[in-house]
Design a protein around this motif. Sequence first.
Motif, PDB file in Angstrom:
ATOM      1  N   LYS A  91       0.864  -1.174   0.000  1.00 53.22           N
ATOM      2  CA  LYS A  91       0.000   0.000   0.000  1.00 53.22           C
ATOM      3  C   LYS A  91       0.902   1.226   0.000  1.00 53.22           C
ATOM      4  CE  LYS A  91      -3.933  -2.124   0.407  1.00 53.22           C
ATOM      5  NZ  LYS A  91      -5.013  -2.017  -0.516  1.00 53.22           N
ATOM      6  N   ARG A  92       0.612   2.141  -0.876  1.00 53.74           N
ATOM      7  CA  ARG A  92       1.489   3.299  -1.049  1.00 53.74           C
ATOM      8  C   ARG A  92       1.706   4.056   0.263  1.00 53.74           C
ATOM      9  NH1 ARG A  92       0.202   7.184  -5.899  1.00 53.74           N
ATOM     10  NH2 ARG A  92      -0.027   5.104  -6.745  1.00 53.74           N
ATOM     11  N   GLN A  96       3.835  -2.110   3.740  1.00 52.14           N
ATOM     12  CA  GLN A  96       3.525  -3.494   3.394  1.00 52.14           C
ATOM     13  C   GLN A  96       2.635  -4.106   4.465  1.00 52.14           C
ATOM     14  OE1 GLN A  96       7.275  -5.429   2.981  1.00 52.14           O
ATOM     15  NE2 GLN A  96       7.677  -4.513   0.994  1.00 52.14           N
ATOM     16  N   ARG A  97       1.644  -4.855   3.985  1.00 52.69           N
ATOM     17  CA  ARG A  97       0.767  -5.596   4.890  1.00 52.69           C
ATOM     18  C   ARG A  97       0.760  -7.046   4.438  1.00 52.69           C
ATOM     19  NH1 ARG A  97      -5.014  -2.931   5.191  1.00 52.69           N
ATOM     20  NH2 ARG A  97      -5.149  -3.959   3.202  1.00 52.69           N
TER      21      ARG A  97
END
Length: 179
Positions: A91-92, A96-97
């Motif tokens: 995700k910008r 990070q997920r």
Amino acid sequence: MDPQGGRAAPPHRPGTDGRPISGHAVSATTRAREKVLPLKHRLQLFFFLVFFLPGLLSVAYSLTLLAQTARNFSDSVRTRGTIVRYDKQNKRRLGQRFCPVVTFQHGAGNYQFTDAWCNKSVQDAPPGTAVAVIFKASDPSVASIDEFMALYGKSLFVGVIGAPFLLLGGALLVRVRVR
């Protein structure tokens, strides 16, 4: 008095001297626009636009998310599922997920979904861990991990942010209105 005839000059009527009548109306409109709103009305407008309206919209969005969750799982079935892996999502703004990919059985078929809330950690629930799953009986592809935050977390988050704005904006509007 007219210097040549001794009679009084007729009063000037707009539009009789070749100038458009609208020229007079424009100047009146310009004067009306130059009037500034009283401080009380400017404060009310400010509190409405900055606090009350964003708060109202976010609380309404929160209730919409809550209704959507209730509608999706109105005819729900609960079962057990298994985390098979974690998908890495970039995700910008969030970084990070790692979102768990869960598989479960219903009837004769196997179904798989990626949890959208991504609140499970790889250390706490490694692949192979059993989790509670809730899914729509008429459409098993609509599924989620059966936990409060997975189901209602987004709605709760938006509502908790919007409610103070709504309450503060409403209180400020009433306070300015009373004075």
